[in-house]
Write a protein that holds these residues in place. Structure first.
Motif, mmCIF file in Angstrom:
data_model
loop_
_atom_site.group_PDB
_atom_site.id
_atom_site.type_symbol
_atom_site.label_atom_id
_atom_site.label_comp_id
_atom_site.label_asym_id
_atom_site.label_seq_id
_atom_site.Cartn_x
_atom_site.Cartn_y
_atom_site.Cartn_z
ATOM 1 N N LEU A 213 -22.971 26.832 -1.714
ATOM 2 C CA LEU A 213 -21.678 27.232 -1.155
ATOM 3 C C LEU A 213 -21.500 28.746 -1.210
ATOM 4 O O LEU A 213 -21.002 29.365 -0.258
ATOM 5 N N SER A 214 -21.919 29.338 -2.349
ATOM 6 C CA SER A 214 -21.810 30.789 -2.469
ATOM 7 C C SER A 214 -22.679 31.485 -1.428
ATOM 8 O O SER A 214 -22.265 32.471 -0.800
ATOM 9 N N GLU A 215 -23.911 30.934 -1.251
ATOM 10 C CA GLU A 215 -24.786 31.519 -0.235
ATOM 11 C C GLU A 215 -24.178 31.385 1.160
ATOM 12 O O GLU A 215 -24.201 32.332 1.963
ATOM 13 N N ARG A 216 -23.600 30.174 1.453
ATOM 14 C CA ARG A 216 -22.982 29.968 2.769
ATOM 15 C C ARG A 216 -21.758 30.874 2.951
ATOM 16 O O ARG A 216 -21.511 31.392 4.051
ATOM 17 N N GLN A 217 -20.982 31.068 1.847
ATOM 18 C CA GLN A 217 -19.817 31.956 1.926
ATOM 19 C C GLN A 217 -20.266 33.387 2.212
ATOM 20 O O GLN A 217 -19.652 34.100 3.020
#
Length: 300
Positions: A213-217
């Motif tokens: 999720l952090s990477e996608r954010q």
């Protein structure tokens, strides 16, 4: 033994006999006398030869007997040597067997002595163990009396073996319950371990999802930033295009006015289309060149 040459032997004997004969008188002239003398000499020589021959035969017979005796002695000596060799070999074999037997007996004696020492040690251990058991029996007499008293006081047990059997049954039941408890504890511990493993796996999955999720954010923020940059570029392009469109319209309008000013026609077959600014500029360019040429000619 060296072989005797008979010819040399008889020649030697004959010469000795001739030398022993008396010297005849040299003045005998009668042939008859010489004949008889020679005949007598021949007879004497023949007798001597016969005697020597008989003596020689005796010597040969003795030599033959001696040779046979020597051969018999040699055969006896060979037989004696064979017997002696056989005797030596038998003695060697007996001595070897005796040595092996003595060695085996020595090993057997040593083994028996070791077994005897082991038996003595085992006997000592058994005596010590018997003494310890006797002491335990003496000390356990109190328990026997106690069990006998309990058996008499209790109405559930007929005798001491019955009481001991009941006690053994209770011990077995206790061991079974403890084993069942250990099995339950093992099962519970296994379930706890499985739960911890599942929680750890879910935590790992959750951590991985949070990282994703952090990477996608981060990617989304980057895309939004890129979109803003492209939106700004697009707005700038639109503003620039509007200015350039306005300028292009002004240029076209000015070009059309200039084209009309030089007398150009539009809308006719020989004229230029209103939207064809390039052709209009070509006409204006030709007009200016003609004007320049005319002006130049007028100066000269």
């Amino acid at each position: 033994m060296e072989q005797i040459n008979l010819e040399d032997y008889f020649r030697l004997i004959f010469e000795e006999d001739i030398l022993k004969l008396p010297v005849q008188r040299q003045n005998i002239n009668s042939s008859a006398t010489r004949f008889w003398e020679k005949r007598r000499e021949v007879d004497l020589v023949g007798a001597s030869l016969k005697s020597k021959r008989h003596e020689f035969d005796g010597v040969c017979e003795k030599l033959r007997e001696r040779k046979e005796n020597l051969w018999k002695k040699e055969e006896k000596m060979k037989e004696a040597l064979l017997k002696f060799d056989k005797f030596i070999k038998e003695n060697d074999a007996k001595r070897s067997r005796g040595i092996r037997k003595a060695e085996l007996q020595r090993v057997a004696v040593a083994q028996k002595e070791k077994e005897l020492e082991d038996l003595k040690q085992e006997y000592s251990i058994l005596l010590s163990r018997r003494e310890k058991l006797q002491n335990r029996v003496t000390r356990a007499t109190v328990y026997h009396l106690f069990l006998a008293t309990v058996g008499k006081m209790s109405k559930k047990f007929e005798d001491i073996p019955h009481l001991i059997s009941r006690f053994d049954t209770l011990l077995v039941t206790r061991d079974q319950l403890q084993e069942h408890g250990r099995g339950t504890d093992t099962k519970t511990e296994g379930e706890r371990t499985e739960l911890r493993r599942y929680v750890n796996e879910q935590n790992s999955v959750l951590l991985q999802l949070n990282n994703t999720l952090s990477e996608r954010q981060t990617e989304l923020d980057s895309v939004l930033s890129e979109a803003c940059r492209w939106e700004y570029t697009w707005n700038h392009i639109q503003a620039t295009a509007a200015k350039e469109t306005l300028m292009l319209g002004q240029i076209k309008f000015a070009t059309l006015n200039l084209y009309h000013f030089i007398g150009g026609d539009t809308g006719k077959e020989e004229g230029v289309q209103i939207e064809d600014t390039v052709d209009q500029l070509e006409k204006i360019h030709l007009f200016i060149q003609d004007l320049v040429d005319i002006t130049g000619d007028s100066r000269f």
